[in-house]
Scaffold this motif. Sequence first.
Motif, mmCIF file in Angstrom:
data_model
loop_
_atom_site.group_PDB
_atom_site.id
_atom_site.type_symbol
_atom_site.label_atom_id
_atom_site.label_comp_id
_atom_site.label_asym_id
_atom_site.label_seq_id
_atom_site.Cartn_x
_atom_site.Cartn_y
_atom_site.Cartn_z
ATOM 1 N N TRP A 111 0.845 -1.205 0.000
ATOM 2 C CA TRP A 111 0.000 0.000 0.000
ATOM 3 C C TRP A 111 0.869 1.239 0.000
ATOM 4 N N PHE A 112 1.887 1.246 0.850
ATOM 5 C CA PHE A 112 2.736 2.427 0.959
ATOM 6 C C PHE A 112 3.506 2.692 -0.333
ATOM 7 N N LYS A 113 3.983 1.643 -0.984
ATOM 8 C CA LYS A 113 4.730 1.813 -2.238
ATOM 9 C C LYS A 113 3.860 2.357 -3.358
ATOM 10 N N THR A 114 2.567 2.059 -3.316
ATOM 11 C CA THR A 114 1.704 2.411 -4.443
ATOM 12 C C THR A 114 0.784 3.601 -4.178
ATOM 13 N N ILE A 115 0.803 4.145 -2.953
ATOM 14 C CA ILE A 115 -0.083 5.263 -2.648
ATOM 15 C C ILE A 115 0.299 6.482 -3.502
ATOM 16 N N THR A 116 -0.681 7.101 -4.082
ATOM 17 C CA THR A 116 -0.462 8.318 -4.865
ATOM 18 C C THR A 116 -1.346 9.422 -4.291
ATOM 19 N N LEU A 117 -0.722 10.561 -4.063
ATOM 20 C CA LEU A 117 -1.424 11.683 -3.462
ATOM 21 C C LEU A 117 -1.270 12.925 -4.330
ATOM 22 N N GLN A 118 -2.154 13.864 -4.122
ATOM 23 C CA GLN A 118 -2.179 15.074 -4.936
ATOM 24 C C GLN A 118 -1.364 16.230 -4.356
ATOM 25 N N THR A 119 -0.915 16.167 -3.123
ATOM 26 C CA THR A 119 -0.422 17.351 -2.431
ATOM 27 C C THR A 119 1.093 17.550 -2.398
ATOM 28 N N ILE A 120 1.850 16.712 -3.050
ATOM 29 C CA ILE A 120 3.309 16.831 -2.961
ATOM 30 C C ILE A 120 3.837 17.391 -4.274
ATOM 31 N N PRO A 121 4.859 18.192 -4.318
ATOM 32 C CA PRO A 121 5.695 18.771 -3.266
ATOM 33 C C PRO A 121 5.169 20.133 -2.779
ATOM 34 N N PHE A 122 5.670 20.543 -1.613
ATOM 35 C CA PHE A 122 5.336 21.850 -1.040
ATOM 36 C C PHE A 122 6.390 22.197 0.010
ATOM 37 N N ASP A 123 6.362 23.446 0.464
ATOM 38 C CA ASP A 123 7.324 23.906 1.458
ATOM 39 C C ASP A 123 6.685 23.946 2.842
ATOM 40 N N VAL A 124 7.478 23.604 3.854
ATOM 41 C CA VAL A 124 7.076 23.743 5.251
ATOM 42 C C VAL A 124 7.987 24.793 5.874
ATOM 43 N N SER A 125 7.376 25.790 6.480
ATOM 44 C CA SER A 125 8.130 26.819 7.204
ATOM 45 C C SER A 125 8.015 26.556 8.697
ATOM 46 N N LEU A 126 9.146 26.504 9.343
ATOM 47 C CA LEU A 126 9.183 26.325 10.792
ATOM 48 C C LEU A 126 9.329 27.704 11.417
ATOM 49 N N ASP A 127 8.496 27.990 12.419
ATOM 50 C CA ASP A 127 8.465 29.338 12.969
ATOM 51 C C ASP A 127 8.318 29.313 14.486
ATOM 52 N N GLY A 128 9.417 29.146 15.168
ATOM 53 C CA GLY A 128 9.431 29.269 16.612
ATOM 54 C C GLY A 128 9.064 28.004 17.355
ATOM 55 N N PHE A 129 8.797 28.196 18.634
ATOM 56 C CA PHE A 129 8.536 27.100 19.558
ATOM 57 C C PHE A 129 7.144 27.247 20.150
ATOM 58 N N ASP A 130 6.608 26.143 20.615
ATOM 59 C CA ASP A 130 5.321 26.157 21.288
ATOM 60 C C ASP A 130 5.288 24.960 22.232
ATOM 61 N N VAL A 131 4.184 24.811 22.943
ATOM 62 C CA VAL A 131 4.069 23.748 23.926
ATOM 63 C C VAL A 131 2.662 23.168 23.928
ATOM 64 N N PHE A 132 2.571 21.944 24.414
ATOM 65 C CA PHE A 132 1.311 21.360 24.843
ATOM 66 C C PHE A 132 1.407 21.364 26.367
ATOM 67 N N ASP A 133 0.655 22.227 26.995
ATOM 68 C CA ASP A 133 0.740 22.430 28.442
ATOM 69 C C ASP A 133 -0.217 21.483 29.147
#
Length: 174
Positions: A63-85
């Motif tokens: 399944w993993f080898k054959t899965i095809t998705l519409q959303t790739i490629p794209f950029d991810v921006s990392l912006d700071g830190f956060d928490v689960f309190d």
Amino acid sequence: MPNENRYFIAVIPSEEISAEITAIKHEIARVYNAEKALKVMPHITLKAPFVISNDKTEALMQWFKTITLQTIPFDVSLDGFDVFDNPKNPVVFIKPETSDALHNLQKEILQAFKSMFPNIPVHFHEDDFHPHITLAYRDLTYPDFLKAKEVFKTRNYKNNFRVKSFSLLKHNGA
């Protein structure tokens, strides 16, 4: 040998960014005595850990080898830190900026997974996707979490990486 294994699906940042994140994890381990996150490579979880029997592993791999998705490629921006309190399970993490592409990828993977493996339970939080890259959890005490929270709320971290793929990872139990 166990008759089942745990897997999860994730986006993995570039080697350079992963090295930066791992250095922050080492700092947290040293300052706050929280080392558990060092056992896990930096990643953004798209499909939470799930258990699958060994007799279904081949179907998972196919399944993993054959899965095809519409959303790739794209950029991810990392912006700071956060928490689960959460006093019982506090988490410090690097936060990606909100991204329709990342949310769409996660939704597509979940839908495809549920369709292929309808009998494998879905975690309650997967429908409320909150992307993050964990820096400290599980062995981070709540008093140390509160100290780290104060430090990281004013600290900056910015970077970005291109998502061209996602990975099926075997969970190591950490």
